[in-house]
Scaffold this motif. Structure first.
Motif, PDB file in Angstrom:
ATOM      1  N   GLN A 127      30.570  -9.754  47.693  1.00 43.69           N
ATOM      2  CA  GLN A 127      31.029  -8.425  47.276  1.00 43.69           C
ATOM      3  C   GLN A 127      32.541  -8.357  47.098  1.00 43.69           C
ATOM      4  N   GLN A 128      33.258  -9.370  47.575  1.00 49.02           N
ATOM      5  CA  GLN A 128      34.697  -9.442  47.317  1.00 49.02           C
ATOM      6  C   GLN A 128      34.989  -9.545  45.824  1.00 49.02           C
ATOM      7  N   VAL A 129      34.058 -10.153  45.084  1.00 47.07           N
ATOM      8  CA  VAL A 129      34.312 -10.523  43.688  1.00 47.07           C
ATOM      9  C   VAL A 129      33.214 -10.034  42.749  1.00 47.07           C
ATOM     10  N   SER A 130      32.426  -9.066  43.183  1.00 49.69           N
ATOM     11  CA  SER A 130      31.342  -8.550  42.355  1.00 49.69           C
ATOM     12  C   SER A 130      31.225  -7.045  42.549  1.00 49.69           C
ATOM     13  N   GLY A 131      30.315  -6.422  41.816  1.00 49.62           N
ATOM     14  CA  GLY A 131      30.148  -4.981  41.913  1.00 49.62           C
ATOM     15  C   GLY A 131      31.455  -4.271  41.585  1.00 49.62           C
ATOM     16  N   PRO A 132      31.848  -3.282  42.383  1.00 50.45           N
ATOM     17  CA  PRO A 132      33.095  -2.561  42.088  1.00 50.45           C
ATOM     18  C   PRO A 132      34.339  -3.436  42.198  1.00 50.45           C
ATOM     19  N   ASN A 133      34.209  -4.605  42.837  1.00 40.85           N
ATOM     20  CA  ASN A 133      35.361  -5.501  42.994  1.00 40.85           C
ATOM     21  C   ASN A 133      35.360  -6.654  41.988  1.00 40.85           C
ATOM     22  N   ASP A 134      34.505  -6.560  40.965  1.00 41.99           N
ATOM     23  CA  ASP A 134      34.416  -7.635  39.981  1.00 41.99           C
ATOM     24  C   ASP A 134      35.710  -7.756  39.179  1.00 41.99           C
ATOM     25  N   ALA A 135      36.172  -6.638  38.631  1.00 36.10           N
ATOM     26  CA  ALA A 135      37.357  -6.678  37.770  1.00 36.10           C
ATOM     27  C   ALA A 135      38.643  -6.907  38.548  1.00 36.10           C
ATOM     28  N   ALA A 136      38.719  -6.341  39.744  1.00 36.80           N
ATOM     29  CA  ALA A 136      39.917  -6.494  40.587  1.00 36.80           C
ATOM     30  C   ALA A 136      39.452  -6.910  41.981  1.00 36.80           C
ATOM     31  N   PRO A 137      39.220  -8.208  42.197  1.00 29.12           N
ATOM     32  CA  PRO A 137      38.667  -8.688  43.472  1.00 29.12           C
ATOM     33  C   PRO A 137      39.495  -8.277  44.681  1.00 29.12           C
ATOM     34  N   LYS A 138      38.801  -8.008  45.778  1.00 28.70           N
ATOM     35  CA  LYS A 138      39.442  -7.708  47.063  1.00 28.70           C
ATOM     36  C   LYS A 138      39.044  -8.821  48.024  1.00 28.70           C
ATOM     37  N   ILE A 139      39.931  -9.778  48.190  1.00 27.01           N
ATOM     38  CA  ILE A 139      39.623 -10.943  49.006  1.00 27.01           C
ATOM     39  C   ILE A 139      39.919 -10.637  50.470  1.00 27.01           C
ATOM     40  N   LEU A 140      38.864 -10.585  51.275  1.00 23.05           N
ATOM     41  CA  LEU A 140      39.009 -10.296  52.692  1.00 23.05           C
ATOM     42  C   LEU A 140      39.753 -11.427  53.394  1.00 23.05           C
ATOM     43  N   GLN A 141      40.529 -11.056  54.383  1.00 25.46           N
ATOM     44  CA  GLN A 141      41.226 -12.034  55.217  1.00 25.46           C
ATOM     45  C   GLN A 141      40.313 -12.325  56.397  1.00 25.46           C
ATOM     46  N   ASN A 142      40.009 -13.590  56.648  1.00 25.63           N
ATOM     47  CA  ASN A 142      39.017 -13.919  57.677  1.00 25.63           C
ATOM     48  C   ASN A 142      39.602 -14.766  58.795  1.00 25.63           C
ATOM     49  N   SER A 143      38.929 -14.717  59.942  1.00 27.68           N
ATOM     50  CA  SER A 143      39.361 -15.472  61.123  1.00 27.68           C
ATOM     51  C   SER A 143      39.262 -16.969  60.874  1.00 27.68           C
ATOM     52  N   ALA A 144      39.951 -17.737  61.712  1.00 26.95           N
ATOM     53  CA  ALA A 144      40.158 -19.169  61.474  1.00 26.95           C
ATOM     54  C   ALA A 144      38.881 -19.998  61.542  1.00 26.95           C
ATOM     55  N   ASN A 145      37.804 -19.444  62.087  1.00 29.26           N
ATOM     56  CA  ASN A 145      36.579 -20.229  62.239  1.00 29.26           C
ATOM     57  C   ASN A 145      35.656 -20.141  61.031  1.00 29.26           C
ATOM     58  N   LEU A 146      36.067 -19.429  59.974  1.00 30.39           N
ATOM     59  CA  LEU A 146      35.264 -19.326  58.749  1.00 30.39           C
ATOM     60  C   LEU A 146      35.996 -19.997  57.604  1.00 30.39           C
ATOM     61  N   HIS A 147      35.285 -20.854  56.879  1.00 35.38           N
ATOM     62  CA  HIS A 147      35.861 -21.540  55.721  1.00 35.38           C
ATOM     63  C   HIS A 147      34.869 -21.499  54.558  1.00 35.38           C
ATOM     64  N   TYR A 148      35.407 -21.367  53.331  1.00 40.27           N
ATOM     65  CA  TYR A 148      34.548 -21.427  52.146  1.00 40.27           C
ATOM     66  C   TYR A 148      35.421 -21.652  50.911  1.00 40.27           C
ATOM     67  N   THR A 149      34.762 -21.909  49.791  1.00 44.04           N
ATOM     68  CA  THR A 149      35.456 -22.141  48.525  1.00 44.04           C
ATOM     69  C   THR A 149      35.242 -20.956  47.600  1.00 44.04           C
ATOM     70  N   LEU A 150      36.321 -20.549  46.959  1.00 44.58           N
ATOM     71  CA  LEU A 150      36.314 -19.453  45.998  1.00 44.58           C
ATOM     72  C   LEU A 150      36.682 -20.029  44.630  1.00 44.58           C
ATOM     73  N   ASP A 151      35.733 -19.987  43.685  1.00 48.27           N
ATOM     74  CA  ASP A 151      35.958 -20.555  42.361  1.00 48.27           C
ATOM     75  C   ASP A 151      36.243 -19.427  41.372  1.00 48.27           C
ATOM     76  N   MET A 152      37.515 -19.174  41.107  1.00 46.02           N
ATOM     77  CA  MET A 152      37.908 -18.066  40.242  1.00 46.02           C
ATOM     78  C   MET A 152      37.712 -18.368  38.759  1.00 46.02           C
ATOM     79  N   ARG A 153      37.191 -19.566  38.441  1.00 47.21           N
ATOM     80  CA  ARG A 153      36.864 -19.879  37.052  1.00 47.21           C
ATOM     81  C   ARG A 153      35.511 -19.289  36.664  1.00 47.21           C
TER      82      ARG A 153
END
Length: 581
Positions: free
Chosen positions: A464-490
């Motif tokens: 939901q950071q990059v879809s729905g109402p946040n598709d056009a202007a993503p809202k990337i949440l800041q997360n705690s150090a124990n969570l990791h993932y890849t965000l492909d903005m292409r």
């Protein structure tokens, strides 16, 4: 035999028409998103990007502070035949401690001294609810905290708050007047004020309880027609919604057709009645002075003066005394930097120092130490160093079993209102973080919550950071150090989150598993377009986000071992990143 008839060109016809019709000159001075920044904003939040004429390079120029803004506006008014000062919302709310400690009464006082005439209501004016907004307009002591000084009652704003598209659910009446009409040299001019229709999605439910927010275009066109029926043909719209220019340089030229700007304001501007001669905007904290075509394809001025009093917009126009209309081709708009090299306005210095003295026992208390700047609001990275610190603080504060048992924490980027700056702002010394500085970073004092989400909901949350109402202007949440993932903005939409890359404590997310997730009450309630949060269960309410933040700073730093900026290695970004905070 017939002679040739000379047909005048459009320019000649316009010149002839101008000679028949007398005009008067009007100056509008506009600001937006001041957010109670009476003192010069610190760090990158207090700079403006501009091109150095000597080198051609983009540089950051210190800007802002009510003492300098007052001087700049007063000097700008001197040569004007007539001048009206306007704003596009968020004058108060999310304010630093010097204003917020007194429920933003100091900022209202400052705006009156500044000569503000009228403003639309922004979403942050609803942070403390409709009743508090009405108190800002009408005056009176705070219902809980009372009056701050013996024998002194808050008088309320002399300027006019407008909220044309905000109505009471029960009565259907507007919360505040929809428009304000005045005269400039005998010509009537009306200002219509609206806030963004999506305000309920970005304000706590309690703040907008009992209110409806109508469409911006429909509302403006409705009241433009009403104003015209009353003989008011010069109309300006003050809209708390904005756009995203293609450059972060403050005086970037968007182009005659507005190709250099995107975002909600573009579609809004293209649909607003051509009778509206100029549009003043805000909300996105960006700087632009653009032209966007109206419904007839005719360019129209659309402006925004960044935020925090770092810029002001000068809009010069002619009003036709015969038709009462704004002469649209005459409208010229330009943003000006509020440089800290001008003389301070003495009356503003007196006001700021007065409230600084009252706030000092609380504001100046040290709560931590940093070894260098830790950027939050001023960072253009999707993962912000200060966002990492805040998320870690929230996980640590809410992870004990008796405090919610949180396993991961998230912070909304828009809730990070400033940077932690190494250079001392007062007498505390370099590297010392005061309570006032921590408050400026997190001024909402939202209560923390911990909820249970399924693994599938946790994945949805990230998507939901990059879809729905946040598709056009993503809202990337800041997360705690124990969570990791890849965000492909292409990629587009939810696919931007690479699902099989998500790891919590090194392990993949179990879709059927249950996870305890910490966030502030705004985010946990589904704010900023995150319904996955709202679907969580077993809610536990904890300490305030500010208390959790300051406790973490105190526990993890000292003068001998100051806190360092995190490595920003939690979100791997593929493809272009952008400044979408």
């Amino acid at each position: 035999m017939f002679g040739t008839v000379a047909v005048p060109t459009a320019a000649q016809a316009a010149d002839a028409n101008a000679k028949r019709h007398k005009t008067v000159n009007l100056q509008l001075l506009a600001i937006n998103d001041f957010h109670g920044n009476l003192e010069p904003p610190a760090g990158s939040s207090g700079t403006v990007k501009e091109i150095d004429p000597a080198t051609g390079q983009v540089v950051s120029t210190p800007a802002g502070g009510i003492e300098y803004l007052a001087t700049e506006l007063r000097q700008a008014r001197i040569p004007a035949d007539d001048s009206i000062t306007v704003a596009a919302g968020d004058i108060v709310g999310a304010s630093p401690l010097t204003s917020a400690l007194f429920h933003d009464e100091p900022t209202i006082e400052a705006m009156d001294k500044l000569g503000l005439d009228v403003t639309s209501v922004g979403n942050h004016e609803f942070d403390e609810g409709a009743a508090e907004l009405l108190r800002m307009q009408e005056g009176g002591c705070h219902p809980t905290d009372g009056c701050y000084e013996p024998g002194r009652t808050f008088k309320g704003a002399n300027f006019n708050y407008l909220s044309a598209n905000v109505t009471d659910e029960k009565t259907g009446k507007t919360l505040l007047p929809p428009y304000w009409v005045t005269k400039s040299q005998g010509v009537k001019i009306g200002f219509i004020g609206v806030t963004l229709e999506g305000t309920p999605n970005i304000v706590t439910a309690e703040g907008v309880k009992g209110l409806k927010f109508a469409n911006e275009v429909t509302t403006i066109n409705k009241y433009a027609a009403e104003l015209k029926s009353k003989g008011v043909n010069s109309i300006v719209a003050l809209i708390h919604e904005g756009g995203y220019p293609a450059s972060n340089v403050y005086n970037y030229d968007c182009g005659a057709a507005g190709q250099g700007i995107s975002g909600p304001i573009v579609d809004i501007a293209k649909k607003i009645d051509p009778a509206v001669g100029a549009i003043v905007t805000g909300h996105t904290h960006n700087a632009y002075a653009c032209s966007i075509p109206d419904p007839n394809g005719v360019p129209r001025s659309v402006t925004s003066a960044a935020s925090f009093g770092r810029l002001f917009t000068e809009i010069d126009m002619k009003l036709d005394k015969t038709t009462g209309e704004i002469v649209r081709p005459s409208v010229k708009a330009e943003n000006h930097v509020v440089r800290r090299t001008v003389e301070k306005a003495p009356d503003m210095t007196e006001l700021v120092q007065h409230y600084q003295k009252l706030a000092a026992p609380i504001a100046n208390r040290p709560v931590g130490y940093i070894g260098s700047d830790i950027n939050g609001r001023g960072s253009s990275d999707l993962e912000k160093p200060l966002g990492d610190v805040i998320a870690d603080a929230q996980l640590e504060g809410l992870s004990p079993a008796g405090k919610g048992g949180a396993q991961v924490a998230f912070m909304n980027p828009g809730g990070i209102r400033s940077d932690l700056v190494y250079k001392a702002s007062g007498s505390e010394g370099d590297g010392v973080v005061t309570y006032g500085e921590a408050f400026t970073v997190q001024p909402f004092t939202n209560m923390m919550q911990v909820k249970t989400l399924t693994g599938a909901q946790l994945v949805q949350l990230l998507q939901q950071q990059v879809s729905g109402p946040n598709d056009a202007a993503p809202k990337i949440l800041q997360n705690s150090a124990n969570l990791h993932y890849t965000l492909d903005m292409r990629k587009t939409g939810a696919d931007r989150v690479v699902a099989d890359s998500i790891r919590l404590n090194g392990a993949p997310i179990d879709p059927a598993g249950k996870y305890r997730v910490a966030a502030n009450e705004f985010l946990a309630g589904g704010g900023d377009g995150f319904p996955a949060f709202a679907a969580g269960t077993d809610k536990l309410v904890g300490a305030s986000d500010l208390d959790v933040f300051t406790a973490y700073l105190s526990a993890h730093s000292s003068a001998a071992a100051p806190l360092k900026a995190p490595a920003q290695d939690r979100i791997k970004v593929l493809g272009p990143g952008s400044d979408i905070d």
